[in-house]
Every structure is written in structure tokens, then in C-alpha cells.
Design a protein around this motif. Structure first.
Motif, PDB file in Angstrom:
ATOM      1  N   LYS A 149      83.383 -40.058 -18.995  1.00  0.00           N
ATOM      2  CA  LYS A 149      82.771 -39.938 -20.327  1.00  0.00           C
ATOM      3  C   LYS A 149      82.117 -41.241 -20.757  1.00  0.00           C
ATOM      4  CE  LYS A 149      86.141 -36.490 -21.748  1.00  0.00           C
ATOM      5  NZ  LYS A 149      87.383 -36.307 -22.517  1.00  0.00           N
ATOM      6  N   MET A 150      82.777 -42.379 -20.463  1.00  0.00           N
ATOM      7  CA  MET A 150      82.199 -43.679 -20.806  1.00  0.00           C
ATOM      8  C   MET A 150      80.931 -43.919 -19.997  1.00  0.00           C
ATOM      9  SD  MET A 150      85.370 -46.347 -21.294  1.00  0.00           S
ATOM     10  CE  MET A 150      86.250 -45.948 -19.806  1.00  0.00           C
ATOM     11  N   GLU A 151      80.998 -43.653 -18.698  1.00  0.00           N
ATOM     12  CA  GLU A 151      79.853 -43.897 -17.823  1.00  0.00           C
ATOM     13  C   GLU A 151      78.645 -43.034 -18.184  1.00  0.00           C
ATOM     14  OE1 GLU A 151      82.133 -45.478 -13.812  1.00  0.00           O
ATOM     15  OE2 GLU A 151      81.179 -43.525 -13.760  1.00  0.00           O
ATOM     16  N   ASN A 152      78.902 -41.880 -18.750  1.00  0.00           N
ATOM     17  CA  ASN A 152      77.817 -40.981 -19.140  1.00  0.00           C
ATOM     18  C   ASN A 152      77.399 -41.162 -20.596  1.00  0.00           C
ATOM     19  OD1 ASN A 152      77.253 -39.438 -16.691  1.00  0.00           O
ATOM     20  ND2 ASN A 152      79.383 -38.801 -16.882  1.00  0.00           N
ATOM     21  N   GLY A 153      77.983 -42.130 -21.270  1.00  0.00           N
ATOM     22  CA  GLY A 153      77.620 -42.418 -22.656  1.00  0.00           C
ATOM     23  C   GLY A 153      78.060 -41.361 -23.641  1.00  0.00           C
ATOM     24  N   LYS A 154      79.063 -40.564 -23.266  1.00  0.00           N
ATOM     25  CA  LYS A 154      79.514 -39.481 -24.143  1.00  0.00           C
ATOM     26  C   LYS A 154      80.537 -39.941 -25.171  1.00  0.00           C
ATOM     27  CE  LYS A 154      78.336 -35.867 -20.986  1.00  0.00           C
ATOM     28  NZ  LYS A 154      78.661 -34.621 -20.362  1.00  0.00           N
ATOM     29  N   ILE A 155      81.194 -41.049 -24.885  1.00  0.00           N
ATOM     30  CA  ILE A 155      82.127 -41.613 -25.861  1.00  0.00           C
ATOM     31  C   ILE A 155      81.863 -43.115 -25.967  1.00  0.00           C
ATOM     32  CG2 ILE A 155      83.960 -39.896 -25.544  1.00  0.00           C
ATOM     33  CD1 ILE A 155      85.446 -41.982 -23.814  1.00  0.00           C
ATOM     34  N   PRO A 156      82.070 -43.687 -27.133  1.00  0.00           N
ATOM     35  CA  PRO A 156      81.908 -45.138 -27.264  1.00  0.00           C
ATOM     36  C   PRO A 156      83.063 -45.844 -26.548  1.00  0.00           C
ATOM     37  CG  PRO A 156      82.668 -44.188 -29.320  1.00  0.00           C
ATOM     38  CD  PRO A 156      82.412 -43.046 -28.388  1.00  0.00           C
ATOM     39  N   VAL A 157      82.792 -47.026 -26.068  1.00  0.00           N
ATOM     40  CA  VAL A 157      83.800 -47.816 -25.367  1.00  0.00           C
ATOM     41  C   VAL A 157      84.337 -48.859 -26.336  1.00  0.00           C
ATOM     42  CG1 VAL A 157      84.242 -49.232 -23.335  1.00  0.00           C
ATOM     43  CG2 VAL A 157      82.462 -47.476 -23.246  1.00  0.00           C
ATOM     44  N   SER A 158      85.643 -48.902 -26.467  1.00  0.00           N
ATOM     45  CA  SER A 158      86.248 -49.858 -27.405  1.00  0.00           C
ATOM     46  C   SER A 158      86.033 -51.285 -26.908  1.00  0.00           C
ATOM     47  CB  SER A 158      87.747 -49.588 -27.553  1.00  0.00           C
ATOM     48  OG  SER A 158      88.440 -50.013 -26.392  1.00  0.00           O
ATOM     49  N   MET A 159      86.103 -52.222 -27.826  1.00  0.00           N
ATOM     50  CA  MET A 159      85.933 -53.627 -27.475  1.00  0.00           C
ATOM     51  C   MET A 159      87.012 -54.064 -26.494  1.00  0.00           C
ATOM     52  SD  MET A 159      83.995 -56.191 -27.645  1.00  0.00           S
ATOM     53  CE  MET A 159      82.852 -55.694 -28.926  1.00  0.00           C
ATOM     54  N   ASN A 160      88.227 -53.571 -26.664  1.00  0.00           N
ATOM     55  CA  ASN A 160      89.310 -53.925 -25.739  1.00  0.00           C
ATOM     56  C   ASN A 160      88.986 -53.487 -24.317  1.00  0.00           C
ATOM     57  OD1 ASN A 160      90.847 -55.057 -27.762  1.00  0.00           O
ATOM     58  ND2 ASN A 160      92.056 -53.210 -28.099  1.00  0.00           N
ATOM     59  N   ILE A 161      88.450 -52.294 -24.165  1.00  0.00           N
ATOM     60  CA  ILE A 161      88.089 -51.784 -22.835  1.00  0.00           C
ATOM     61  C   ILE A 161      86.915 -52.584 -22.278  1.00  0.00           C
ATOM     62  CG2 ILE A 161      87.171 -49.806 -21.554  1.00  0.00           C
ATOM     63  CD1 ILE A 161      90.125 -49.470 -22.237  1.00  0.00           C
ATOM     64  N   LEU A 162      85.936 -52.900 -23.111  1.00  0.00           N
ATOM     65  CA  LEU A 162      84.794 -53.698 -22.654  1.00  0.00           C
ATOM     66  C   LEU A 162      85.248 -55.052 -22.133  1.00  0.00           C
ATOM     67  CD1 LEU A 162      82.237 -52.910 -25.489  1.00  0.00           C
ATOM     68  CD2 LEU A 162      82.120 -52.135 -23.113  1.00  0.00           C
ATOM     69  N   ILE A 163      86.173 -55.672 -22.838  1.00  0.00           N
ATOM     70  CA  ILE A 163      86.693 -56.975 -22.414  1.00  0.00           C
ATOM     71  C   ILE A 163      87.436 -56.838 -21.084  1.00  0.00           C
ATOM     72  CG2 ILE A 163      88.378 -58.785 -22.976  1.00  0.00           C
ATOM     73  CD1 ILE A 163      87.524 -58.300 -25.963  1.00  0.00           C
ATOM     74  N   GLU A 164      88.240 -55.791 -20.961  1.00  0.00           N
ATOM     75  CA  GLU A 164      88.965 -55.561 -19.712  1.00  0.00           C
ATOM     76  C   GLU A 164      88.018 -55.307 -18.550  1.00  0.00           C
ATOM     77  OE1 GLU A 164      92.688 -53.300 -19.454  1.00  0.00           O
ATOM     78  OE2 GLU A 164      92.467 -53.007 -21.623  1.00  0.00           O
ATOM     79  N   VAL A 165      86.977 -54.517 -18.781  1.00  0.00           N
ATOM     80  CA  VAL A 165      85.991 -54.232 -17.731  1.00  0.00           C
ATOM     81  C   VAL A 165      85.320 -55.529 -17.276  1.00  0.00           C
ATOM     82  CG1 VAL A 165      83.741 -53.143 -17.290  1.00  0.00           C
ATOM     83  CG2 VAL A 165      85.584 -51.809 -18.322  1.00  0.00           C
TER      84      VAL A 165
END
Length: 73
Positions: free
Chosen positions: A39-55
Motif C-alpha cells: 500500500k505504501m509503495e503504491n501510494g495508497k496510504i501515507p507513510v508515517s514519519m517514523n516509518i520514513l525514518i526507519e526506511v
């Protein structure tokens, strides 16, 4: 606001360049929704800042790269 589809494309690019499956990334990120990475990769849900930092941390890139596509060398 950030473009969720573009962020998703960058996450997919990083994941594939590290020969990682969506399932593996889901586990590393401790996500309970097995379809969350898709869902994140397809832009269907926003990615939280915590997940962005982890990525960014997992793949050794800057948060600016994940958010905006800006590369720093």
C-alpha cells in the motif's frame, strides 16, 4: 504535502535494490498489516514519519531522499 506515490516509488526502488521482499520489509518495520508495504509503495496510504525514518536508516539514505528524491553524496 509530500507526494505519496513518489515516496512509494522510492521505497520500492530501495527495497528492490537490496533484494528484499515486501514481506521482509514488513517484518523489519514491525508492521502488523502484511499488505502495508504494498500500500505504501503504491501510494495508497501515507507513510508515517517514523516509518520514513526507519526506511532511510535501513537502506542507508537520507530522509530527504526518501521524502523528496534528493541525493546527497
Amino acid at each position: 504535502m509530500y507526494d505519496t506515490k513518489e515516496i512509494g516509488k522510492r521505497i520500492r526502488f530501495l527495497r528492490k535494490n537490496h533484494n528484499m521482499t515486501q514481506r521482509e520489509l514488513t517484518k523489519i518495520l514491525h508492521l502488523s498489516d502484511t499488505g502495508a508495504v504494498s500500500k505504501m509503495e503504491n501510494g495508497k496510504i501515507p507513510v508515517s514519519m517514523n516509518i520514513l525514518i526507519e526506511v532511510a536508516d535501513i537502506f542507508g539514505v537520507s530522509i530527504k531522499y526518501v521524502l523528496l528524491g534528493e541525493r546527497f553524496y
